[in-house]
Design an enzyme around this catalytic site. Sequence first.
Site, short mmCIF file in Angstrom:
data_model
loop_
_atom_site.label_atom_id
_atom_site.label_comp_id
_atom_site.label_asym_id
_atom_site.label_seq_id
_atom_site.Cartn_x
_atom_site.Cartn_y
_atom_site.Cartn_z
N ASP A 192 -17.37 -32.65 34.09
CA ASP A 192 -17.08 -34.05 34.47
C ASP A 192 -18.38 -34.81 34.69
O ASP A 192 -18.51 -35.97 34.30
CB ASP A 192 -16.29 -34.12 35.78
CG ASP A 192 -15.04 -33.28 35.78
OD1 ASP A 192 -13.96 -33.84 35.64
OD2 ASP A 192 -15.17 -32.05 35.93
N HIS B 165 -15.59 -29.30 28.48
CA HIS B 165 -14.26 -29.87 28.21
C HIS B 165 -14.24 -31.39 28.30
O HIS B 165 -13.83 -32.08 27.37
CB HIS B 165 -13.24 -29.28 29.19
CG HIS B 165 -13.19 -27.79 29.19
ND1 HIS B 165 -12.58 -27.07 28.19
CD2 HIS B 165 -13.69 -26.88 30.06
CE1 HIS B 165 -12.70 -25.78 28.44
NE2 HIS B 165 -13.36 -25.63 29.57
N ASP B 166 -14.68 -31.93 29.44
CA ASP B 166 -14.51 -33.36 29.71
C ASP B 166 -15.38 -34.24 28.83
O ASP B 166 -15.04 -35.39 28.56
CB ASP B 166 -14.79 -33.65 31.18
CG ASP B 166 -13.84 -32.88 32.08
OD1 ASP B 166 -12.73 -32.55 31.61
OD2 ASP B 166 -14.19 -32.61 33.23
N ASN C 16 -11.54 -29.57 40.56
CA ASN C 16 -12.52 -28.49 40.52
C ASN C 16 -12.93 -28.08 41.94
O ASN C 16 -13.09 -26.90 42.23
CB ASN C 16 -13.76 -28.92 39.71
CG ASN C 16 -13.48 -28.96 38.23
OD1 ASN C 16 -12.86 -28.05 37.69
ND2 ASN C 16 -13.90 -30.01 37.57
N ASP D 150 -13.02 -35.33 38.48
CA ASP D 150 -13.16 -34.38 39.60
C ASP D 150 -14.43 -33.56 39.48
O ASP D 150 -14.38 -32.34 39.35
CB ASP D 150 -11.92 -33.47 39.70
CG ASP D 150 -11.73 -32.57 38.48
OD1 ASP D 150 -12.20 -32.94 37.38
OD2 ASP D 150 -11.15 -31.48 38.62
N THR E 238 -10.17 -36.99 33.45
CA THR E 238 -10.77 -35.68 33.18
C THR E 238 -10.53 -34.68 34.30
O THR E 238 -11.09 -33.58 34.29
CB THR E 238 -12.30 -35.80 32.92
OG1 THR E 238 -12.94 -36.27 34.11
CG2 THR E 238 -12.60 -36.73 31.76
N PHE F 122 -6.13 -25.83 33.02
CA PHE F 122 -6.41 -26.07 34.44
C PHE F 122 -5.96 -27.44 34.95
O PHE F 122 -5.31 -27.55 35.99
CB PHE F 122 -7.91 -25.88 34.72
CG PHE F 122 -8.30 -26.17 36.14
CD1 PHE F 122 -8.07 -25.25 37.15
CD2 PHE F 122 -8.91 -27.38 36.49
CE1 PHE F 122 -8.41 -25.52 38.47
CE2 PHE F 122 -9.25 -27.66 37.81
CZ PHE F 122 -9.01 -26.72 38.79
N ASN F 123 -6.33 -28.54 34.27
CA ASN F 123 -6.01 -29.87 34.80
C ASN F 123 -4.50 -30.08 34.92
O ASN F 123 -4.03 -30.69 35.89
CB ASN F 123 -6.59 -30.99 33.92
CG ASN F 123 -8.09 -31.17 34.12
OD1 ASN F 123 -8.67 -30.64 35.05
ND2 ASN F 123 -8.71 -31.91 33.22
#
Length: 305
Positions: free
Chosen positions: A14, A233-234, A38, A9, A124, A165-166
Amino acid sequence: MQPIILDTDPGIDDAAALSVAINNPELDVRLVTTVAGNVTVDKTTINALKIISFFGKAAQIPVAAGAEQPLIKPFEDAARIHGESGMRGYDFPAPTTAPLNQTAVVALKERLLASSEPVTLVATGSYTNVALLLSEYPEIKPKIARIVAMGGTLGQGNMTSAAEFNVFTDPHAAKIMYQAGVPIVMIGLDVTHKALLTYDTLQAIETANPAGKMLHDIIISDGDQGATGVAMHDVNTIFYLLHPELLTMKSYWIDIVTDGPANGATVADVRGAYHDGKVNAEVAVDIDAAAFNRWFLAEVRHMHH
């Protein structure tokens, strides 16, 4: 070469993960699917196409647009972190290609069934597409080598005090994914908040090459910055694919909370009290942050724009 499919996303981190994956010779990116997260799915799809076009890979790597909203829970984006477009900070040309004329779930099913070997699915964003795929086409499960999922946390969340979040975006999808009986690697905040890209690394990529300048410019506009660096993060999922020895893993049973004040929480059965010794995930609990920075810089230096 590891065959992989990225469900994503973009989103700044990402976009960085996608940039590394499509440029690394050890990874064979068969498909990119997009999901609302996102920012809305029309924007995440355009952003995926922009990154793939930027690196001249539009002819090789198809993109399919996926879920516009979570399965049940109302959609909340993270535009305040990633900007209205999802990738502010750099002026990309408009993408030269369009997404496939099929939904992400159908594209995932077809690519997996057509593969002669199992494929690693790297998720992700929120897991809506993955959950729909596993629910609607369970026959593809043997074709999934594993799901490497960015999301979750054994500790404190970043969306609420309990939830990352995800997972928070679509907790019902996360629950379906973790209960599907497919091998899962959870790359959560326990490591992604440790493996920050330092400002030294960001300075080094800015002057490395045009790809580094692009990545620097979008990363530096990320709303998720700390005093010592920026959480990517991703990108940690791609680091894990290529250097699993630089992360510390523990096997746990992970349950997902889907309502109440802890909605979206990833609860590990740390005491081994509830599941007769069964586990459903390999969970990353530690990472070599300095090695992550060295690796990211090296990856960027090898990118061809």
